[in-house]
Structure formats: structure tokens, C-alpha cells
Design an enzyme around this catalytic site. Structure first.
Site, PDB file in Angstrom:
ATOM      1  N   ARG B 246      39.501  28.475  48.395  1.00 21.34           N
ATOM      2  CA  ARG B 246      40.546  28.465  47.379  1.00 21.34           C
ATOM      3  C   ARG B 246      41.433  29.680  47.630  1.00 21.34           C
ATOM      4  O   ARG B 246      40.998  30.817  47.498  1.00 21.34           O
ATOM      5  CB  ARG B 246      39.877  28.513  45.994  1.00 21.34           C
ATOM      6  N   HIS B 250      41.116  31.631  40.690  1.00 21.91           N
ATOM      7  CA  HIS B 250      40.477  30.482  40.027  1.00 21.91           C
ATOM      8  C   HIS B 250      41.479  29.697  39.192  1.00 21.91           C
ATOM      9  O   HIS B 250      41.597  28.483  39.300  1.00 21.91           O
ATOM     10  CB  HIS B 250      39.320  30.989  39.159  1.00 21.91           C
ATOM     11  N   TYR B 259      37.191  40.538  43.073  1.00 18.02           N
ATOM     12  CA  TYR B 259      35.943  40.083  43.698  1.00 18.02           C
ATOM     13  C   TYR B 259      36.082  39.663  45.165  1.00 18.02           C
ATOM     14  O   TYR B 259      35.113  39.275  45.783  1.00 18.02           O
ATOM     15  CB  TYR B 259      35.303  38.952  42.878  1.00 18.02           C
TER      16      TYR B 259
END
Lengths: 343, 354
Positions: B246, B250, B259
């Protein structure tokens, strides 16, 4: 309703158990509509742990009545997919507390699919759940879980308290265009009535007045109905006339029948096995108060299970509402002095 | 499985799958370019406040287009919220694809018309719906297949396991397509599973399992077609694990710099599935610059139409929330609808007075 009935629905005296009435309703529903399916744990060869599906797999074959893997979320989740494809699944959760793994499927999908698709995907499925106590079940076998379903918009929650209703309400639930959580009072499975089958006791959404009375109204349902009727009988011996209402459909709540009764009697006690705190009686008492305030002679009382985890078999008799606890509550309803003597 | 080599670089692994027919490859390319443009536009809408939220498909276009085009129109899709490009490829109107993210409570499209369930938010729960629908089709004697989309993180959810098991036991024709995009919001796969691969999980249920290069549109197409054929012919379910990434956060509400490193994202951007297919098709002479221009122009027209629709804020009747809760509103909903109607009438009257 089909005209043919199974010869074995009643014994020679015309007496039928609730379990048999439910079994007959399932059989007749399977006969009436080839889209009806029955599945769950042990419902096939065994006929269900309470024998409610007895003989169905034999009569209708494994495609119409079948055992699934032991996974409750899968049972309800796959029922959603089958309903999307045109089937009318009637699934069994083996016990009240065993239905919790499927809770997400019920509240996030079953209850919402119609709204999430603006009516394109209604889910006409029925989830049968044996519930409540009074059978000496060990832990996790006697929960009164109705409030979880009642508090979920989109679900219709139905519970029979008589044999005639067990047949009729289950047939009506299976035919209902919305998903129904059909709660079967375990302690009444072996309760017998003299009745012919099939029965038709009317549409969902309506309460039944089980006993006419003039002095106070007992509002109850499912497993607590026998105790409420016994209390009314005992009160009658003392000259007190209690009306007993069996809600039958918990959601939507039949406010008309209940408030008409309480407006007439002026006093009300709600009786159920479920916990009292934030339990069904809290909502019912609030609604009675809102609708009947100027007719009420006393605060609405509740007789419920205590707010503890359902007790072990050795203690459950102390937990369950009984005749004495109901009569004690009735006695507190601000009676005029001339009536107090009767209590 | 790999079919396409990486762009402008020697292949990391020798191709192991058959090449796609030219018309299939071109259809894939068109769907991917259109999906990419749509996705970019949707992300832009979140920055303009025109969408409540949008989970981007960027980087996962190969999985989302090839999985749809490898199926028949009569097969069913069970998407999650990240499958916007798959829905677009299915032929669902782009405005309808974004209905939920625009702030409506419903999915916008007719699931029956497109054989596509509403986008599913509760993780892995849609896998059971797919298993049930597929089992229903099997019982009816239809050769319909259901494809359930799922992410890597959601394979930790119980419903995934219940669904694969159920489908395997009952030979329900399901394809479970795991888009392993390496993160469940912020949690990397290593914290999600100790399994060697997610495809391995199929073995425990007696289902087929295969891991594929999810940025290789041809590999995804071939693998999904093969799994669908297996399902259709009574071979039971398949768990496909497509390795992908991705590229965006998100959702627009997420900060992925907390992260993962920019270097990692850049490395995966270099494995871009659209560029990879384009490179191969240009090399093979299946695609030329004129065709690319035409496809790009069509995609721009689609996004321009979206912008026109989204230019004005949507108006909704508040009473809509009471519709379709039940087949007809019960008394308590009727009285609440009346209460709301009185409130909105009062508000409207006050607005006129002001």
C-alpha cells in the site's frame, strides 16, 4: 399455512410439547418453501440437543437440514450469504451463551444489511436460540441474552411462552421479511398443551393478554410467563385481580397493548428472568411511565434476575423470579388501606 | 507465481506462468490506469473535505483489477473498504463507489445488479458471506464463484479461519484473495503471524493455497482464473496470497511516517504494477503511445466527471435514516421520525425567519 400435518404432532390426548410444536413448525416451513434451510450444530443426524430438529434431515435430506462445522460466527455469517442468494435460512445456536461468537455477524451485518443496501439485500433469516434458565444447566447454558438483541436496531426479537405460539410465531418468523432472533425458553421445551397443529396466533409485533384482570398488570414473556400466571392465580385467591400480558415480540415492543392495560389497572410489575440493571424491564417500565403516568397509582416495579452472572444450578432457584417475589412486588404497589388486608 | 519481469530491470525470478492474451492484457492495463486516476482523485477529495474518509488502493491495482477481470460477470465479489478500484473495474459507477466514503450509510450501488456485496468494514466477516453465497450457488447447481477480498492483518481474525474451513468442508466455490500489503494500519506482518506464508494457512483446512506476486497483473489474473476454475468444477476453495504494498497511508486519517520509512515506500513504488505492465506491453508491441494517450484521456474524463458531481455538497433528507431499518417502520420508529420531522421543520422555519 399447510393443510397437512404430521400425524405424530400430538399424542392420543392431543397434547403437544413446545419442542414438538417447534419441530412441526420447522417441518411445515421446509415443506411450504423449498428455499427454507435448517442448519447449525448437531441439528442433522442427532436432531439437535433439544431435539427440535428431530427427523428433519431424514425427511428433507442433507441439503435442506445439515450439520455445520462447530463455529457459530460461520453459521450466521454463511446464513447471510445464503439469504443474499435467495434462501431462507433458519439456523440454530445451540445455547444462549454459545451464540456470542456470532454476535458481530448479528449486530454488524444481519441487523444492518437492509439499511446498508437501501432495501436491496433484506435478510429474511431466523436465528433460533434456546435461552434462559430453570433447567439446571451448568455455567454458560442459562443466559438471558435477549437484551443484547433487543438493543440492536434492525433485529426483530420474538419469544413464545405457549405451545400454540411456539408453532405460530416460528412460522411467522420464518416468513417474516426481516431477520428474526427467535428465543426459545429452554425450561418450556417440555411444557405441554392440548392444542392442534398448525396454529396461527397472529402476526409478529403483538402482545397477548393471557389473563384478564382489573387491579394491576403483570408484563412478562417467555420463560417467566408460568410464574406470572401462578402469581395471578394466587392473588385471585386473595381477591386481587391481576392482568397478565405476554409480550411475545420483544422488539418491536407492543406499547399499545401494554399501555392500554396499565391505563386501565393503574399498576404494573414487569417480570423477567434477565438481569434487572439495564434489562428489558428498564425500557418497559420507562415506556409505561411515559405513556401511563397520569393513570399510575404506584411506581412501576420490576421483578427480575439479580445482577450477577447466572448462578450455578444449586442456586438458580434463588435467582429466578417466582410467585412469592412477584406477589411481594405487587404488595408494594401503594394499595389503599382497604386492599392491603388482601395482601 | 510471476509472469511479468520488473520494469527496466532484469527479472528477479524467471516467469513461471503463461503470458496473457493481448486483449486481456490491454483490458487489464486500461482498468489499472483508470483505477489509478480514480484513486488519485478520491485521495484529493479527502484533502478538500469532499470525502469523509478514503482508503487508497494505490499500489494494489494489479490485485484489484486482475481479480475482477479473471472472473465471470455472474461471479460475486465480497470487497472490503479498500477495494474501490475493484468495484470500479466491476463496472460500478464511480460516484456510487464513493457513496459510503462520502458519508452515506449505504453502499450506493445495487449489490444484485453488480454481484458485489457492500464494502465490508468489520474485518474478515465478509469471508463468511462469500462462503455462504458460494455454498448456496453450489446447492442450486449454479457454477457461480464467490471471491472474498481480505488483507494480511484480517487473516488473524476468527471469521477468516471459519470461512476457509466452512468452504473447504462443504466444497463451496470460493476464492479467498489476501492482498498482503505488508501492514495492518501500522502493524507489520511479522507481528501478525509466525507462519512462513499466509497461503500456507490453507493447508490446515484442506484448501488449496498459493502465493503470487501481487504487483504482477498477469500473475494475479492467471492465479485467480485458475482458482475460480477449481472452485467452479468442485475442487473447493483456494487461498491466494498476493504480495503487494500500500503506497499511501492506511487512510487519509493515518500518518504512515510513524511506522515505515520513506526508503521502504520508495522501494515499493519502484515495483509499481501499472508501470510494470505498461513496460511489458510496450516491449511486446501490444501497447503503443497512441493507445496510452487514449486510455489516459478516458481516465481523465472519468475524474473530471467525478469532480463535477462532487463540486456541490450532497443534500440528504434526514428522514432517510428511518428507512430500510425494517421492511416497514414499527411504531417506535414512526414516532421518532415524526419527532425529527418536527425538529427539522422548526429549524427550517427559524432559518427562514433569520
Amino acid at each position: 399455512m399447510p393443510t397437512d400435518t404430521t400425524p405424530a404432532t400430538a399424542d392420543a390426548t392431543g397434547t403437544v410439547t413446545m419442542a414438538k410444536a417447534l419441530n412441526t413448525a420447522l417441518r411445515d416451513a421446509l415443506r411450504a418453501d423449498e428455499n427454507t434451510l435448517v442448519f447449525g450444530e448437531d441439528v442433522g443426524t442427532l436432531g439437535g440437543v433439544f431435539r427440535v430438529t428431530d427427523g428433519l434431515a431424514r425427511e428433507f435430506g442433507d441439503d435442506r437440514c445439515f450439520d455445520t462445522p462447530l463455529a457459530e460466527s460461520a453459521i450466521i455469517g454463511t446464513a447471510v450469504g445464503m439469504a443474499m442468494y435467495g434462501y431462507r435460512p433458519v439456523v440454530e445456536m445451540q445455547f444462549d451463551a454459545f451464540a456470542y461468537p456470532a454476535f458481530e455477524q448479528l449486530v454488524s451485518h444481519v441487523a444492518k444489511f437492509r439499511a446498508r443496501t437501501r432495501g436491496a439485500l433484506p435478510l429474511p433469516l431466523t436465528v433460533r436460540i434456546p435461552y434462559g434458565g430453570g433447567i439446571g444447566g451448568v455455567e454458560h447454558h442459562s443466559d438471558s441474552s435477549e437484551i443484547y438483541y433487543m438493543a440492536t436496531p434492525g433485529l426483530t426479537v420474538v419469544t413464545p411462552a405457549t405451545v400454540a405460539d411456539a408453532y405460530s410465531l416460528l412460522r411467522r418468523s420464518i416468513d417474516w421479511p426481516d431477520p428474526v432472533v427467535f428465543l426459545e425458553p429452554k425450561r418450556l421445551y417440555w411444557h405441554k398443551e392440548k392444542t392442534g397443529l398448525p396454529t396461527d396466533t397472529g402476526p409478529l409485533g403483538w402482545a397477548a393478554v393471557r389473563r384478564r384482570g382489573t387491579d394491576a398488570t403483570l408484563v412478562t414473556y417467555g420463560p417467566a410467563l408460568p410464574a406470572a400466571l401462578a402469581a395471578a392465580e394466587a392473588a385471585a385467591q386473595s381477591g386481587l385481580s391481576l392482568e397478565v400480558i405476554d409480550l411475545r415480540t420483544l422488539t418491536p415492543f407492543d406499547e399499545e397493548t401494554v399501555s392500554a392495560s396499565v391505563n386501565r389497572t393503574g399498576r404494573a410489575v414487569v417480570v423477567h428472568e434477565a438481569h434487572g440493571f439495564a434489562g428489558p424491564g428498564a425500557e418497559i417500565a420507562a415506556r409505561i411511565t411515559e405513556r401511563c403516568f397520569y393513570h399510575l397509582e404506584a411506581p412501576v416495579r420490576r421483578v427480575t434476575g439479580f445482577d450477577v452472572p447466572y448462578p450455578a444450578p444449586l442456586l438458580e432457584a434463588h435467582y429466578l423470579p417466582d410467585v412469592h417475589r412477584i406477589l411481594d412486588a405487587v404488595a408494594t404497589l401503594e394499595w389503599p388501606a382497604r386492599r392491603t388486608a388482601a395482601l | 507465481m510471476t509472469v511479468l519481469d520488473a520494469p527496466a530491470a532484469p527479472p528477479t525470478a524467471a516467469p513461471t506462468g503463461p503470458p496473457l492474451p493481448a486483449d486481456t492484457a490491454l483490458a487489464l492495463y486500461r482498468a489499472m490506469v483508470t483505477g489509478r486516476a480514480f484513486d488519485r482523485q478520491a485521495t484529493a477529495f479527502t484533502r478538500q473535505g469532499r470525502l469523509a474518509v478514503y482508503p487508497s488502493s494505490r499500489g494494489q491495482e494489479a490485485c484489484q483489477t486482475a481479480s475482477v477481470l479473471a472472473l465471470r460477470p455472474t461471479d460475486w465479489l465480497f470487497p472490503t473498504y479498500r477495494e474501490s478500484v475493484a468495484l470500479l473495474t466491476r463496472g460500478i459507477d464511480p460516484v456510487e463507489v464513493l457513496t459510503l466514503f462520502r458519508g452515506d450509510r449505504h453502499c450506493g450501488y445495487d449489490p444484485h445488479a453488480h454481484r458485489t456485496a457492500p464494502q465490508c468494514t468489520p474485518l474478515a466477516t465478509q469471508c463468511l458471506h462469500a462462503a455462504g453465497l458460494a455454498d448456496a450457488a453450489r446447492m442450486r447447481g449454479h457454477d457461480t464463484v464467490a471471491l472474498a477480498y481480505i488483507g494480511d492483518g484480517a487473516t488473524s481474525e476468527g471469521d477468516f479461519h471459519e470461512a476457509v474451513n466452512y468452504a473447504a468442508v462443504r466444497r463451496a466455490p470460493v476464492v479467498f484473495l489476501i492482498q498482503n500489503n505488508q501492514y495492518a494500519i501500522s502493524v507489520p506482518l511479522a507481528k501478525q503471524t509466525a507462519a512462513r506464508t499466509l497461503a500456507d494457512k490453507a493447508a490446515g483446512y484442506g484448501a488449496a493455497g498459493e502465493r503470487i506476486d501481487g504487483n504482477d497483473a498477469a500473475a494475479v489474473h492467471t492465479a485467480v482464473a485458475r482458482a475460480a476454475h477449481r472452485a467452479r468444477t468442485g475442487g473447493g476453495p483456494t487461498v491466494l496470497e498476493a504480495l503487494t504494498y500500500r503506497i499511501e497511508a492506511h487512510t487519509n486519517a493515518d500518518d504512515d511516517t510513524r511506522y515505515r520509512s520513506a526508503e521502504e515506500v520508495a522501494a515499493w513504488a519502484g515495483k509499481d504494477p501499472v508501470a510494470r505492465l505498461e513496460h511489458r506491453l510496450l516491449t511486446d508491441g501490444v501497447l503503443d503511445e497512441d493507445t496510452i494517450t487514449g486510455i489516459t484521456r478516458d481516465a481523465q474524463e472519468l475524474t473530471a466527471r467525478l469532480r463535477r458531481t462532487f463540486a456541490s455538497p450532497p443534500r440528504r433528507d434526514p428522514a432517510e435514516m428511518f428507512q430500510h431499518v425494517y421492511h416497514q417502520p414499527p411504531p417506535h420508529l414512526r414516532s421518532q421520525a415524526a419527532l425529527l420531522a418536527a425538529e427539522t421543520a422548526t429549524t427550517a422555519a427559524a432559518g427562514e425567519d433569520a
